[in-house]
Design a protein around this motif. Structure first.
Motif, PDB file in Angstrom:
ATOM      1  N   TYR A 196       5.660   1.551  -0.045  1.00 18.86           N
ATOM      2  CA  TYR A 196       4.279   1.180   0.252  1.00 18.86           C
ATOM      3  C   TYR A 196       4.191   0.705   1.697  1.00 18.86           C
ATOM      4  O   TYR A 196       5.148   0.151   2.250  1.00 18.86           O
ATOM      5  CB  TYR A 196       3.806   0.036  -0.669  1.00 18.86           C
ATOM      6  CG  TYR A 196       3.615   0.442  -2.105  1.00 18.86           C
ATOM      7  CD1 TYR A 196       4.709   0.607  -2.964  1.00 18.86           C
ATOM      8  CD2 TYR A 196       2.342   0.675  -2.617  1.00 18.86           C
ATOM      9  CE1 TYR A 196       4.537   0.990  -4.284  1.00 18.86           C
ATOM     10  CE2 TYR A 196       2.153   1.050  -3.936  1.00 18.86           C
ATOM     11  CZ  TYR A 196       3.257   1.204  -4.765  1.00 18.86           C
ATOM     12  OH  TYR A 196       3.075   1.589  -6.080  1.00 18.86           O
ATOM     13  N   GLN A 247       1.650  -1.746   4.219  1.00 27.37           N
ATOM     14  CA  GLN A 247       0.552  -2.698   4.260  1.00 27.37           C
ATOM     15  C   GLN A 247       0.212  -2.979   5.720  1.00 27.37           C
ATOM     16  O   GLN A 247       1.022  -3.539   6.462  1.00 27.37           O
ATOM     17  CB  GLN A 247       0.940  -4.003   3.553  1.00 27.37           C
ATOM     18  CG  GLN A 247      -0.178  -5.024   3.488  1.00 27.37           C
ATOM     19  CD  GLN A 247       0.234  -6.281   2.732  1.00 27.37           C
ATOM     20  OE1 GLN A 247       1.418  -6.596   2.591  1.00 27.37           O
ATOM     21  NE2 GLN A 247      -0.739  -7.025   2.225  1.00 27.37           N
ATOM     22  N   GLY A 295      -3.481  -7.663   7.537  1.00 28.83           N
ATOM     23  CA  GLY A 295      -4.745  -8.058   6.927  1.00 28.83           C
ATOM     24  C   GLY A 295      -5.212  -7.154   5.811  1.00 28.83           C
ATOM     25  O   GLY A 295      -6.284  -7.370   5.239  1.00 28.83           O
ATOM     26  N   GLY A 296      -4.412  -6.146   5.481  1.00 27.78           N
ATOM     27  CA  GLY A 296      -4.824  -5.181   4.466  1.00 27.78           C
ATOM     28  C   GLY A 296      -4.065  -5.330   3.170  1.00 27.78           C
ATOM     29  O   GLY A 296      -3.395  -6.331   2.922  1.00 27.78           O
ATOM     30  N   HIS A 297      -4.175  -4.311   2.331  1.00 32.55           N
ATOM     31  CA  HIS A 297      -3.484  -4.321   1.054  1.00 32.55           C
ATOM     32  C   HIS A 297      -2.438  -3.213   1.038  1.00 32.55           C
ATOM     33  O   HIS A 297      -2.527  -2.257   1.812  1.00 32.55           O
ATOM     34  CB  HIS A 297      -4.497  -4.123  -0.081  1.00 32.55           C
ATOM     35  CG  HIS A 297      -5.276  -2.849   0.008  1.00 32.55           C
ATOM     36  ND1 HIS A 297      -6.414  -2.722   0.763  1.00 32.55           N
ATOM     37  CD2 HIS A 297      -5.069  -1.643  -0.569  1.00 32.55           C
ATOM     38  CE1 HIS A 297      -6.882  -1.505   0.650  1.00 32.55           C
ATOM     39  NE2 HIS A 297      -6.088  -0.823  -0.149  1.00 32.55           N
ATOM     40  N   PRO A 298      -1.428  -3.323   0.161  1.00 29.23           N
ATOM     41  CA  PRO A 298      -0.397  -2.280   0.093  1.00 29.23           C
ATOM     42  C   PRO A 298      -0.994  -0.941  -0.332  1.00 29.23           C
ATOM     43  O   PRO A 298      -1.847  -0.879  -1.218  1.00 29.23           O
ATOM     44  CB  PRO A 298       0.565  -2.810  -0.965  1.00 29.23           C
ATOM     45  CG  PRO A 298       0.350  -4.290  -0.974  1.00 29.23           C
ATOM     46  CD  PRO A 298      -1.112  -4.458  -0.712  1.00 29.23           C
ATOM     47  N   PHE A 311       0.269   3.020  -1.406  1.00 31.32           N
ATOM     48  CA  PHE A 311       1.387   3.853  -1.839  1.00 31.32           C
ATOM     49  C   PHE A 311       1.660   4.957  -0.829  1.00 31.32           C
ATOM     50  O   PHE A 311       0.740   5.625  -0.347  1.00 31.32           O
ATOM     51  CB  PHE A 311       1.045   4.454  -3.205  1.00 31.32           C
ATOM     52  CG  PHE A 311       2.034   5.444  -3.730  1.00 31.32           C
ATOM     53  CD1 PHE A 311       1.803   6.805  -3.625  1.00 31.32           C
ATOM     54  CD2 PHE A 311       3.188   5.003  -4.349  1.00 31.32           C
ATOM     55  CE1 PHE A 311       2.709   7.720  -4.143  1.00 31.32           C
ATOM     56  CE2 PHE A 311       4.103   5.907  -4.870  1.00 31.32           C
ATOM     57  CZ  PHE A 311       3.860   7.273  -4.764  1.00 31.32           C
ATOM     58  N   PHE A 317       7.181  -1.850   2.299  1.00 29.24           N
ATOM     59  CA  PHE A 317       7.831  -2.376   1.093  1.00 29.24           C
ATOM     60  C   PHE A 317       8.454  -1.244   0.288  1.00 29.24           C
ATOM     61  O   PHE A 317       7.842  -0.187   0.121  1.00 29.24           O
ATOM     62  CB  PHE A 317       6.814  -3.059   0.173  1.00 29.24           C
ATOM     63  CG  PHE A 317       6.204  -4.311   0.711  1.00 29.24           C
ATOM     64  CD1 PHE A 317       4.961  -4.295   1.325  1.00 29.24           C
ATOM     65  CD2 PHE A 317       6.859  -5.527   0.585  1.00 29.24           C
ATOM     66  CE1 PHE A 317       4.379  -5.454   1.819  1.00 29.24           C
ATOM     67  CE2 PHE A 317       6.289  -6.700   1.058  1.00 29.24           C
ATOM     68  CZ  PHE A 317       5.058  -6.655   1.678  1.00 29.24           C
TER      69      PHE A 317
END
Lengths: 109, 114
Positions: free
Chosen positions: A35, A37, A40-43, A45, A88
């Motif tokens: 993943y 990220q 300031g964002g989200h993970p 895929f 990640f």
């Protein structure tokens, strides 16, 4: 769940340099997901690796799964400023993922 | 499709206050998850729900409760907030049958407990 150790924790590169992050386990992994990220964002895929020795490419990104399924790597060729973020790996267990601590990539333009 | 939505985006609580974080997905996924993310700690699973009507503890469940209200919605409740619960909370959803367990994340809730 199986713990996954990710190294390095931080990496700073000059734009145009290559970057690699590694994901390691002491036991055999079922499969690995990666993943990204953004700050300031989200993970989000990127990819899943399932087979021993598997190699997959997405443009400048190359993902590998070790022959023994105990490690994985993500390599970025010729980094660009858009590659900034935290990467990640995650081991897929029964109905859930176990994430590594992540590698934070910063880039000097 | 909105994907995974979370409310609120930001929240400040005083120690001892309670609140519920809401999460909804419109992808018809069977599984939903709550994570917390602290600097240098990666993503840690708080609770998950493999299907409607079931919930299970993750790595760090203490101080939290969850409700899988229906297939779409999965809420996280802090009954008595503590400063140690200051974090960014992400909800995610996925299929957990078939080939890929790829997770889709919401935008996160940034919670500060003073």
């Amino acid at each position: 769940g199986q713990q996954v150790m990710q190294i390095p924790q931080y990496q700073h590169v000059q734009e145009g340099e290559d970057f690699t992050t590694y994901c390691n386990s002491s036991t055999t992994l079922s499969n690995i997901q990666w993943y990204k990220q953004r700050p300031g964002g989200h993970p989000v895929f990127l990819i899943q690796l399932v087979k021993s020795g598997e190699v997959k490419k997405q443009k400048r990104l190359t993902f590998q799964f070790g022959e023994a399924k105990k490690n994985s790597s993500l390599h970025i060729t010729a980094t660009q400023t858009t590659d900034v973020g935290t990467y990640f790996c995650a081991n897929q267990g029964a109905q859930k993922l176990v994430f590594g601590q992540g590698t934070r990539l910063t880039i000097n333009p | 499709n909105a994907g995974v939505t979370q409310t609120p985006k930001f929240q400040v609580l005083k120690t001892g206050q309670s609140m519920t974080l809401q999460c909804a997905q419109d992808m018809n996924h069977n599984s939903m998850y709550w994570y917390r993310q602290d600097p240098g700690m990666g993503l840690r699973l708080i609770y998950y729900s493999a299907s409607e009507g079931t919930t299970d503890k993750g790595e760090v469940p203490n101080g939290y409760n969850v409700s899988r209200l229906n297939k779409r919605e999965f809420s996280l409740r802090l009954e008595s907030a503590a400063p140690s619960q200051t974090s960014v909370y992400f909800c995610a959803s996925s299929w957990t049958s078939g080939y890929s367990y790829e997770q889709y994340f919401g935008p996160g809730t940034r919670l500060t407990v003073t």
